[in-house]
Design a protein around this motif. Structure first.
Motif, PDB file in Angstrom:
ATOM      1  N   LEU A  15      39.266 -41.898  18.006  1.00  0.00           N
ATOM      2  CA  LEU A  15      39.330 -41.819  16.557  1.00  0.00           C
ATOM      3  C   LEU A  15      40.759 -41.919  16.042  1.00  0.00           C
ATOM      4  CD1 LEU A  15      36.729 -38.978  16.009  1.00  0.00           C
ATOM      5  CD2 LEU A  15      36.388 -41.429  15.828  1.00  0.00           C
ATOM      6  N   ALA A  16      41.729 -41.613  16.880  1.00  0.00           N
ATOM      7  CA  ALA A  16      43.143 -41.732  16.526  1.00  0.00           C
ATOM      8  C   ALA A  16      43.922 -41.893  17.823  1.00  0.00           C
ATOM      9  CB  ALA A  16      43.621 -40.495  15.775  1.00  0.00           C
ATOM     10  N   THR A  17      45.081 -42.531  17.711  1.00  0.00           N
ATOM     11  CA  THR A  17      45.902 -42.684  18.907  1.00  0.00           C
ATOM     12  C   THR A  17      46.751 -41.444  19.118  1.00  0.00           C
ATOM     13  OG1 THR A  17      47.758 -43.685  17.735  1.00  0.00           O
ATOM     14  CG2 THR A  17      46.042 -45.180  18.559  1.00  0.00           C
ATOM     15  N   ARG A  18      47.165 -41.287  20.334  1.00  0.00           N
ATOM     16  CA  ARG A  18      48.023 -40.147  20.672  1.00  0.00           C
ATOM     17  C   ARG A  18      49.344 -40.239  19.908  1.00  0.00           C
ATOM     18  NH1 ARG A  18      48.416 -37.221  26.105  1.00  0.00           N
ATOM     19  NH2 ARG A  18      50.332 -36.058  25.846  1.00  0.00           N
ATOM     20  N   ARG A  19      49.855 -41.432  19.742  1.00  0.00           N
ATOM     21  CA  ARG A  19      51.114 -41.643  19.026  1.00  0.00           C
ATOM     22  C   ARG A  19      51.007 -41.137  17.591  1.00  0.00           C
ATOM     23  NH1 ARG A  19      53.329 -47.434  16.956  1.00  0.00           N
ATOM     24  NH2 ARG A  19      55.366 -46.743  16.280  1.00  0.00           N
ATOM     25  N   ILE A  20      49.944 -41.519  16.900  1.00  0.00           N
ATOM     26  CA  ILE A  20      49.757 -41.102  15.510  1.00  0.00           C
ATOM     27  C   ILE A  20      49.656 -39.585  15.414  1.00  0.00           C
ATOM     28  CG2 ILE A  20      48.128 -41.170  13.572  1.00  0.00           C
ATOM     29  CD1 ILE A  20      49.772 -43.708  13.858  1.00  0.00           C
ATOM     30  N   MET A  21      48.905 -38.980  16.313  1.00  0.00           N
ATOM     31  CA  MET A  21      48.732 -37.531  16.256  1.00  0.00           C
ATOM     32  C   MET A  21      50.031 -36.792  16.570  1.00  0.00           C
ATOM     33  SD  MET A  21      45.804 -37.173  15.089  1.00  0.00           S
ATOM     34  CE  MET A  21      45.703 -35.409  15.178  1.00  0.00           C
ATOM     35  N   GLU A  22      50.804 -37.277  17.528  1.00  0.00           N
ATOM     36  CA  GLU A  22      52.084 -36.631  17.835  1.00  0.00           C
ATOM     37  C   GLU A  22      53.040 -36.735  16.652  1.00  0.00           C
ATOM     38  OE1 GLU A  22      53.750 -37.942  21.529  1.00  0.00           O
ATOM     39  OE2 GLU A  22      52.105 -37.092  22.696  1.00  0.00           O
ATOM     40  N   MET A  23      53.042 -37.878  16.004  1.00  0.00           N
ATOM     41  CA  MET A  23      53.899 -38.041  14.835  1.00  0.00           C
ATOM     42  C   MET A  23      53.424 -37.161  13.678  1.00  0.00           C
ATOM     43  SD  MET A  23      54.559 -42.167  15.185  1.00  0.00           S
ATOM     44  CE  MET A  23      54.835 -42.387  13.472  1.00  0.00           C
ATOM     45  N   ARG A  82      49.489 -45.694  22.945  1.00  0.00           N
ATOM     46  CA  ARG A  82      48.331 -46.037  22.113  1.00  0.00           C
ATOM     47  C   ARG A  82      47.013 -45.579  22.735  1.00  0.00           C
ATOM     48  NH1 ARG A  82      50.798 -48.265  17.700  1.00  0.00           N
ATOM     49  NH2 ARG A  82      52.449 -49.689  18.233  1.00  0.00           N
ATOM     50  N   THR A  83      47.078 -44.613  23.641  1.00  0.00           N
ATOM     51  CA  THR A  83      45.836 -44.110  24.227  1.00  0.00           C
ATOM     52  C   THR A  83      45.104 -43.265  23.186  1.00  0.00           C
ATOM     53  OG1 THR A  83      46.955 -42.153  25.092  1.00  0.00           O
ATOM     54  CG2 THR A  83      46.785 -44.059  26.565  1.00  0.00           C
ATOM     55  N   ALA A  84      43.814 -43.115  23.389  1.00  0.00           N
ATOM     56  CA  ALA A  84      42.998 -42.347  22.450  1.00  0.00           C
ATOM     57  C   ALA A  84      43.375 -40.870  22.505  1.00  0.00           C
ATOM     58  CB  ALA A  84      41.529 -42.515  22.773  1.00  0.00           C
ATOM     59  N   PHE A  85      43.538 -40.282  21.342  1.00  0.00           N
ATOM     60  CA  PHE A  85      43.818 -38.855  21.273  1.00  0.00           C
ATOM     61  C   PHE A  85      42.531 -38.063  21.460  1.00  0.00           C
ATOM     62  CE2 PHE A  85      44.052 -34.964  18.696  1.00  0.00           C
ATOM     63  CZ  PHE A  85      45.041 -34.315  19.400  1.00  0.00           C
ATOM     64  N   VAL A  86      41.493 -38.481  20.793  1.00  0.00           N
ATOM     65  CA  VAL A  86      40.211 -37.791  20.876  1.00  0.00           C
ATOM     66  C   VAL A  86      39.099 -38.795  20.594  1.00  0.00           C
ATOM     67  CG1 VAL A  86      40.177 -37.049  18.444  1.00  0.00           C
ATOM     68  CG2 VAL A  86      38.922 -35.749  20.126  1.00  0.00           C
ATOM     69  N   GLY A  89      32.807 -37.820  20.788  1.00  0.00           N
ATOM     70  CA  GLY A  89      32.130 -36.761  21.532  1.00  0.00           C
ATOM     71  C   GLY A  89      33.002 -35.529  21.699  1.00  0.00           C
ATOM     72  N   GLN A  90      34.274 -35.742  21.967  1.00  0.00           N
ATOM     73  CA  GLN A  90      35.196 -34.618  22.110  1.00  0.00           C
ATOM     74  C   GLN A  90      35.387 -33.893  20.786  1.00  0.00           C
ATOM     75  OE1 GLN A  90      38.465 -36.920  23.582  1.00  0.00           O
ATOM     76  NE2 GLN A  90      38.070 -36.382  25.733  1.00  0.00           N
ATOM     77  N   LEU A  91      35.448 -34.651  19.702  1.00  0.00           N
ATOM     78  CA  LEU A  91      35.621 -34.043  18.390  1.00  0.00           C
ATOM     79  C   LEU A  91      34.391 -33.227  17.998  1.00  0.00           C
ATOM     80  CD1 LEU A  91      37.733 -33.857  16.198  1.00  0.00           C
ATOM     81  CD2 LEU A  91      36.675 -35.825  15.101  1.00  0.00           C
ATOM     82  N   ARG A  92      33.211 -33.693  18.366  1.00  0.00           N
ATOM     83  CA  ARG A  92      31.986 -32.921  18.105  1.00  0.00           C
ATOM     84  C   ARG A  92      32.032 -31.582  18.828  1.00  0.00           C
ATOM     85  NH1 ARG A  92      29.775 -37.910  17.752  1.00  0.00           N
ATOM     86  NH2 ARG A  92      29.357 -38.156  19.972  1.00  0.00           N
ATOM     87  N   GLN A  93      32.546 -31.565  20.060  1.00  0.00           N
ATOM     88  CA  GLN A  93      32.659 -30.312  20.801  1.00  0.00           C
ATOM     89  C   GLN A  93      33.605 -29.338  20.107  1.00  0.00           C
ATOM     90  OE1 GLN A  93      33.817 -31.678  24.685  1.00  0.00           O
ATOM     91  NE2 GLN A  93      31.712 -31.706  25.425  1.00  0.00           N
TER      92      GLN A  93
END
Length: 170
Positions: A15-23, A82-86, A89-93
């Motif tokens: 749903l979002a990249t790791r880069r975007i979430m870290e920033m 650019r790997t997936a952050f979540v 399915g993980q977000l539902r958990q």
């Protein structure tokens, strides 16, 4: 064609990249650090005749946190991971825990901490743990009665109470 991962399943789209979430996290924490710097400077962050003012050390901690946030933001930007952050399915958990937790916190005011905690615990035991409803209710009521005995009667720590405790004279 989608490649399979180690478990033989097609990888899920993030749903979002790791880069975007870290920033984003670096920016949010940096904004809080900037607020702490400003507020502590406002109350006095210098050195007076009798030592540091009230905001001196918190302001410097805010400066250090802000500097670390800038470093993390720049690293995330430059590495461009650019790997997936979540995944979905993980977000539902996460929401399986987060949604009841928000309801629990909202119920502490009107119902008190003991009743809200018993409902929260019983709900989790039933929904997530798949325990029988009667076992869940019995266990959560017994546990919260024990907590009430320890905190209210033994330690004399007054926690938020609701109508049930008021009806029982507490």
């Amino acid at each position: 064609m989608t490649q399979a991962n180690e478990s033989g399943q097609a990888p899920q789209r993030g749903l979002a990249t790791r880069r975007i979430m870290e920033m984003a996290v670096a920016a949010m924490v940096g904004a809080l650090a900037a607020l702490a710097i400003w507020d502590n400077h406002r109350i006095g962050a210098g050195w007076s005749d009798d030592g540091p003012q009230a905001g001196y050390f918190p302001m410097w901690i805010g400066i250090i946190v802000l500097a670390c946030c800038v470093v993390n933001f720049v690293q995330a930007w430059r590495q461009g991971e650019r790997t997936a952050f979540v995944t979905g399915g993980q977000l539902r958990q996460v929401f399986v825990v987060l949604a009841p937790l928000v309801v629990y916190v909202a119920l502490i005011g009107p119902l008190g901490i003991y009743v809200s905690s018993a409902l929260f615990l019983a709900g989790f035991m039933i929904a997530v743990g798949r325990f029988a409803w009667w076992k869940s209710v019995l266990f959560s009521a017994a546990l919260l009665a024990a907590f009430f005995w320890v905190f209210e009667l033994q330690f004399r720590v007054s926690l938020p109470k609701g109508p049930l405790e008021a009806a029982l004279g507490f």
